[in-house]
Every structure is written in C-alpha cells, then in structure tokens.
Design an enzyme around this catalytic site. Sequence first.
Site, PDB file in Angstrom:
ATOM      1  N   ILE A  69       1.455  -7.604 -29.982  1.00  0.00           N
ATOM      2  CA  ILE A  69       2.725  -7.961 -29.346  1.00  0.00           C
ATOM      3  C   ILE A  69       3.732  -6.860 -29.642  1.00  0.00           C
ATOM      4  O   ILE A  69       3.929  -6.482 -30.801  1.00  0.00           O
ATOM      5  CB  ILE A  69       3.221  -9.332 -29.834  1.00  0.00           C
ATOM      6  CG1 ILE A  69       2.183 -10.399 -29.456  1.00  0.00           C
ATOM      7  CG2 ILE A  69       4.588  -9.660 -29.239  1.00  0.00           C
ATOM      8  CD1 ILE A  69       2.442 -11.770 -30.017  1.00  0.00           C
ATOM      9  N   HIS A 110       5.036   1.156 -33.479  1.00  0.00           N
ATOM     10  CA  HIS A 110       3.777   0.740 -34.112  1.00  0.00           C
ATOM     11  C   HIS A 110       2.791   0.188 -33.075  1.00  0.00           C
ATOM     12  O   HIS A 110       1.610   0.559 -33.060  1.00  0.00           O
ATOM     13  CB  HIS A 110       4.080  -0.314 -35.187  1.00  0.00           C
ATOM     14  CG  HIS A 110       2.876  -0.820 -35.903  1.00  0.00           C
ATOM     15  ND1 HIS A 110       2.254  -0.108 -36.904  1.00  0.00           N
ATOM     16  CD2 HIS A 110       2.168  -1.971 -35.766  1.00  0.00           C
ATOM     17  CE1 HIS A 110       1.219  -0.793 -37.347  1.00  0.00           C
ATOM     18  NE2 HIS A 110       1.144  -1.928 -36.678  1.00  0.00           N
TER      19      HIS A 110
END
Length: 154
Positions: A83, A89
């Site tokens: 998500i 990241h």
Amino acid sequence: MKTFKGIASAKDMRVAIVGSCFNGPIADALVSGAAQTFLELGGAEDRLTIVRVPGAFEIPCTLKKLLTSGIEYHAIVACGVLIKGETTHYDHIADQVSARISELSVEYNLPITFSIITAPCVDSAWQRAGIKGSHLGVSGMRTALEMADLFKKL
C-alpha cells in the site's frame, strides 16, 4: 496448425503459495483464496505448500529457496499487499519484487504468478482481495494452474 491452451485444473499438480504477512487481514484473504481455489479445482491438500513470510520483500528469496529445494513444483503463487505511503519505500519494494519474481519465473521456466496487490490505499487493496470485485488470490491460482497445464502440453 497446432494450438495449445492450458486449463485451470489442480489435479495431480504440486503448487506452492508464498504469502507475505504484512497488511495481515488482506494478505490472509489472498492466501486463503488461492488455497481454496486450488482445492476446489481438484488439488490435494498434501500437494499444496503454503509459506508465510514477513513482507513482500522476502517473497523473491523464498521463491528461490523453494525452486532450489529439490521439490518439483508445477507452479507457485506469490501473494502480498503493498500500500502506497508517504515515502518512496513502496516504489522501491514494488519494483524490485515484481522484477525478481519475473526473473525467477523465466530463469526456472516455471509459472510464478504475481498476486501481489499494489494499491494507493487500504480500501483499494480490499477491493482487489475479493471484497468488491476480483480476488487476486483466486485469479492468481487459476492462472498458475492454467500455465502449469500449458507447460505440460508444450
């Protein structure tokens, strides 16, 4: 002219599911959907291996471990949930994991399906886990079995 096409049947297939644990309930739904589909399509419980790893980043090295274990799998389904957050990241993990899974599939000439949800938010991830619409765990297993059958025919 010959045409080859696989069918989604788990009869006599040995399959593994590698599923991440991060984003737990959604990841669990993917793994259980894939496993249930394997059984519904004629697979035997003793021919299904499920391996849970901490996160999506750990999926490729676990796939490699399975591929070099000496056990002959007909297909593997990689399940996970990424998500998007406020940092980069997500982008690094999604890019590296998808690239490595594809490389392993080609390197080992084995169907490895990408049932890893990459979503902008939790609601979108749930939609891809069968709450509203398609179920990526189910479709990933169906595709894996269809490709495994096709590979047997080629």
